[in-house]
Write a protein that holds these residues in place. Structure first.
Motif, PDB file in Angstrom:
ATOM      1  N   ARG A   1      -6.556  -5.416   4.496  1.00 28.35           N
ATOM      2  CA  ARG A   1      -6.952  -6.802   5.302  1.00 28.35           C
ATOM      3  C   ARG A   1      -8.531  -7.011   4.708  1.00 28.35           C
ATOM      4  NH1 ARG A   1      -3.230  -9.089   5.683  1.00 28.35           N
ATOM      5  NH2 ARG A   1      -4.304 -10.521   6.853  1.00 28.35           N
ATOM      6  N   LEU A   2      -9.253  -5.961   4.558  1.00 25.47           N
ATOM      7  CA  LEU A   2     -11.001  -6.112   4.378  1.00 25.47           C
ATOM      8  C   LEU A   2     -10.786  -6.796   3.006  1.00 25.47           C
ATOM      9  CD1 LEU A   2     -13.538  -5.496   5.335  1.00 25.47           C
ATOM     10  CD2 LEU A   2     -13.291  -3.254   4.525  1.00 25.47           C
ATOM     11  N   ARG A   3      -9.843  -6.323   1.849  1.00 27.00           N
ATOM     12  CA  ARG A   3     -10.118  -7.274   0.605  1.00 27.00           C
ATOM     13  C   ARG A   3     -10.118  -8.491   0.688  1.00 27.00           C
ATOM     14  NH1 ARG A   3      -4.969  -8.038  -2.642  1.00 27.00           N
ATOM     15  NH2 ARG A   3      -3.355  -7.923  -0.991  1.00 27.00           N
TER      16      ARG A   3
ATOM     17  N   SER B   1      -3.879   1.033  13.353  1.00 28.02           N
ATOM     18  CA  SER B   1      -2.909   1.396  12.251  1.00 28.02           C
ATOM     19  C   SER B   1      -1.935   0.210  11.892  1.00 28.02           C
ATOM     20  CB  SER B   1      -2.251   2.575  12.617  1.00 28.02           C
ATOM     21  OG  SER B   1      -1.261   2.327  13.608  1.00 28.02           O
ATOM     22  N   ASP B   2      -1.915  -0.714  12.788  1.00 32.02           N
ATOM     23  CA  ASP B   2      -1.167  -1.857  12.665  1.00 32.02           C
ATOM     24  C   ASP B   2      -1.987  -3.237  12.755  1.00 32.02           C
ATOM     25  OD1 ASP B   2       0.945  -3.747  12.438  1.00 32.02           O
ATOM     26  OD2 ASP B   2       1.674  -3.416  14.401  1.00 32.02           O
TER      27      ASP B   2
ATOM     28  N   VAL C   1       0.763  -1.220   0.047  1.00 37.02           N
ATOM     29  CA  VAL C   1      -0.047  -0.071  -0.077  1.00 37.02           C
ATOM     30  C   VAL C   1       0.672   1.193  -0.023  1.00 37.02           C
ATOM     31  CG1 VAL C   1      -1.903  -1.057   1.220  1.00 37.02           C
ATOM     32  CG2 VAL C   1      -0.265   0.054   2.655  1.00 37.02           C
ATOM     33  N   ASP C   2       2.010   1.109   0.281  1.00 37.66           N
ATOM     34  CA  ASP C   2       3.063   2.389   0.127  1.00 37.66           C
ATOM     35  C   ASP C   2       2.886   2.875  -1.248  1.00 37.66           C
ATOM     36  OD1 ASP C   2       3.546   2.201   2.908  1.00 37.66           O
ATOM     37  OD2 ASP C   2       5.558   1.371   2.488  1.00 37.66           O
TER      38      ASP C   2
ATOM     39  N   ALA D   1      -6.128   4.131   6.812  1.00 37.42           N
ATOM     40  CA  ALA D   1      -7.344   3.510   6.115  1.00 37.42           C
ATOM     41  C   ALA D   1      -6.694   2.552   4.971  1.00 37.42           C
ATOM     42  CB  ALA D   1      -8.158   4.461   5.273  1.00 37.42           C
ATOM     43  N   LEU D   2      -5.751   2.472   4.587  1.00 38.45           N
ATOM     44  CA  LEU D   2      -5.227   1.916   3.374  1.00 38.45           C
ATOM     45  C   LEU D   2      -4.919   0.389   3.925  1.00 38.45           C
ATOM     46  CD1 LEU D   2      -3.240   4.110   0.773  1.00 38.45           C
ATOM     47  CD2 LEU D   2      -5.375   2.856   0.344  1.00 38.45           C
ATOM     48  N   GLY D   3      -4.112   0.396   5.156  1.00 35.04           N
ATOM     49  CA  GLY D   3      -3.895  -0.539   5.870  1.00 35.04           C
ATOM     50  C   GLY D   3      -5.097  -1.420   6.160  1.00 35.04           C
ATOM     51  N   MET D   4      -6.131  -0.866   6.784  1.00 42.06           N
ATOM     52  CA  MET D   4      -7.414  -1.681   7.070  1.00 42.06           C
ATOM     53  C   MET D   4      -7.940  -2.425   5.719  1.00 42.06           C
ATOM     54  SD  MET D   4      -9.061   0.348  10.201  1.00 42.06           S
ATOM     55  CE  MET D   4      -8.858   1.938   9.543  1.00 42.06           C
TER      56      MET D   4
END
Length: 584
Positions: A315-317, A499-500, A258-259, A309-312
């Protein structure tokens, strides 16, 4: 390293009239210490007077019964936010049919360590009891709350009408932040009333269900009520996650990390990338104020740090399409309507119980929604002030005064004007405070603050995670409080920071210390939720009921006792967590 200070610049006085304070449920507001500017401007000038006004408007107090400066409605020591314990108990004394013990249960669950109520001669007030009786009648019968709806409209309008911050002077940016905090006081006045009202309907429902031997069904008839604004961000994130999951190009981009992904997608010619970028922009426009510790001006948001938000979303995808929140909501609605009909039939011969149950369910539906609407309105205002102050901070970095934009939040509100006039004079003080503030973030504040004991010197506070709790053994049943109905078995994933999010995903049950609205997308990545603290009206419980996830709250020390990777089963209707299997 031991923290070298015994007090902090935002420490408040302990009230002699309302002498008990607690961190119970305070984690939902301030899991981390509040910055000096976050407290001295956002809270001291906005939230605190707004809450005091709300208590008066609701009928709990008269203005002459409390002080705003120094504040008596909340406390702050070592930067950490404290809920008033004594003040809600006064409401329990004055409210017909209530009690201090019932208030404790509604707000704090079965959490141990809460001091027992001690009578005070001024707690009784016939005048306030009459006002509260009238207010209770309104709470249990109204279908709307115009003041709360207006506060929400104002906050949304101020976001839409945000001026070009880059074109404003530093003085105008600070003035804008202060104007927004003045609006925050008005918004909190309505929000406080919504939060107080949100405990009454559920309390009636729980009492009646317990009386007829159907206690676990209480949360089920308060499930999937709809119109709970804090759940909306999770639903939007779910839709974005389906876009990623069903698109090979987007999946490949997320697989790469996501970076820098937003920049990569913005440069792409792929139509799926364009659709994602457009959907992301729309989400940030509406929900960009979300973020961990979002009640503090200093805290990052999804706008200022998109990786949160991108980190979550990453996982959500991975979650299966069958876990769609809309499908779960429909299922919850059907079960709620079925049970409501059944329970009302059981008390049909008792007009008082029948009317009370019907009114309680309706009131819970109205004020759970109003409470979350009010919270969003307040956070939007705080976020707008945050953006204005960050613009000033960024300019101070460019001029070499600060090393990071967020250092500006180490100032007190009373120091801002002088800082703008002569920035260099505060530079060393800001850096010293930054170092101490970093130390404060490593500490575990006292759970209870009492007038008779005072506040222990900060230098004596223990480090976070330093407390011991026995690890649960296979077969152990940890007893918490009902949060959201349902039984689910899965792999425990202990998440301490949204965030982690680690490896949480399909088949997992998230175990967290507490949650705020910024955690919601992670809920959907898991099968169920367990939290250390909370009650039936806490954030985790309300959100899980809306999203169709089993949830147990107030499972004391769950994050310490439940080993990560163990197999657990939760029953959200009873609040139990069973350790099924320990894995090596």
């Amino acid at each position: 390293m031991t923290v070298s200070i015994d007090t902090w610049i935002t420490d408040t006085e302990i009230s002699t009239r309302f002498p008990y304070y607690t961190r119970a449920n305070a984690d939902e507001v301030g899991p981390e210490p509040f910055s000096p500017l976050g407290w001295s401007l956002g809270w001291a000038k906005g939230c605190v007077p707004g809450v005091a006004n709300g208590y008066c408007a609701f009928g709990v107090l008269e203005p002459e019964e409390y002080a705003v400066d120094p504040p008596e409605v909340f406390g702050n020591w070592g930067g950490y936010f404290y809920n008033q314990l004594s003040l809600p108990r006064v409401m329990g004394v004055r409210m017909p049919g209530a009690s201090p013990e019932a208030i404790d249960l509604a707000y704090f669950g079965d959490r141990p360590g809460v001091p027992k109520y001690t009578e005070h001669p001024d707690d009784e007030s016939e005048e306030q009891s009459l006002k509260l009786a009238e207010r209770m009648g309104w709470v249990m019968s109204t279908s709307d709350f115009p003041a709360q709806e207006e506060a929400s409209r104002v906050a949304r309008r101020l976001v839409r009408e945000r001026p070009d911050l880059s074109a404003m002077s530093n003085e105008d940016l600070v003035a804008r932040a202060r104007d927004l905090i003045t609006e925050l006081e008005i918004s909190w006045t309505a929000y406080c009333q919504s939060a107080l009202a949100a405990s009454l309907g559920p309390g009636a429902v729980q009492a009646i269900c317990e009386a007829i031997g159907r206690g676990p069904d209480a949360v089920k008839v308060m499930t999937a009520i709809g119109g709970v604004e804090s759940a909306d961000a999770g639903v939007v994130m779910w839709d974005l996650s389906r876009l990623v999951k069903n698109s090979p190009p987007l999946t490949a981009e997320f697989d790469a990390g996501v970076d820098g992904i937003l920049d990569r997608l913005a440069r792409s010619d792929d139509p799926d990338a364009a659709a994602f970028v457009a959907g992301w922009a729309e989400m940030i426009a509406v929900h960009g104020h979300r973020g961990p510790n979002e009640w503090d001006l200093r805290a990052h948001s999804w706008t200022t740090k998109p990786s949160l938000a991108l980190g979550m979303l990453e996982r959500l995808r991975l979650q299966d399409d069958s876990k769609s929140p809309s499908v779960a909501h429909e299922r919850g609605v059907a079960e709620r309507e079925r049970l409501t009909t059944e329970l009302l039939a059981l008390v049909e011969g008792d007009p008082e119980a029948h009317g009370g149950l019907q009114a309680g369910i309706a009131s819970a539906s109205v004020f759970y929604g109003m409470r979350e609407m009010g919270k969003n309105a307040c956070i939007r205002l705080i976020h707008e002030a945050k953006l204005a102050l960050l613009e000033v901070g960024t300019r101070m970095v460019d001029s070499g005064v600060l090393t990071g934009p967020r250092e500006i939040f180490m100032l007190l509100d009373s120091e801002l004007d002088g800082f703008l006039a002569e920035p260099s004079t505060m530079a060393d003080t800001i850096r010293e405070r930054e170092a101490i503030f970093a130390e404060l973030q490593t500490l575990e504040p006292p759970y209870i603050v009492k007038l008779e004991d005072g506040v222990p010197p900060i230098s004596t506070w223990t480090k976070r995670g330093g407390g011991s709790a026995p690890t649960a053994a296979q077969g152990d049943v940890l007893q918490g409080t009902m949060g959201a109905p349902g039984v689910v078995r899965g792999t425990a994933r202990v998440i301490l920071d949204p965030s982690d999010p680690g490896a949480v995903g399909p088949g997992d049950i998230m175990v967290a210390p507490t949650t705020d609205p910024s955690w919601v997308p992670l809920f959907l990545a898991a099968e169920g939720v367990v939290v250390d603290v909370g009650a039936v009206a806490s954030h985790a419980a309300i959100m899980c009921r809306e999203l169709g996830l089993p949830c147990a709250v107030s499972v004391v020390d769950a994050t310490k006792r439940i080993p990560d990777g163990s197999i657990i089963e939760i029953d959200g209707s009873t609040g139990t967590v069973t350790i099924v299997e320990l894995t090596s």
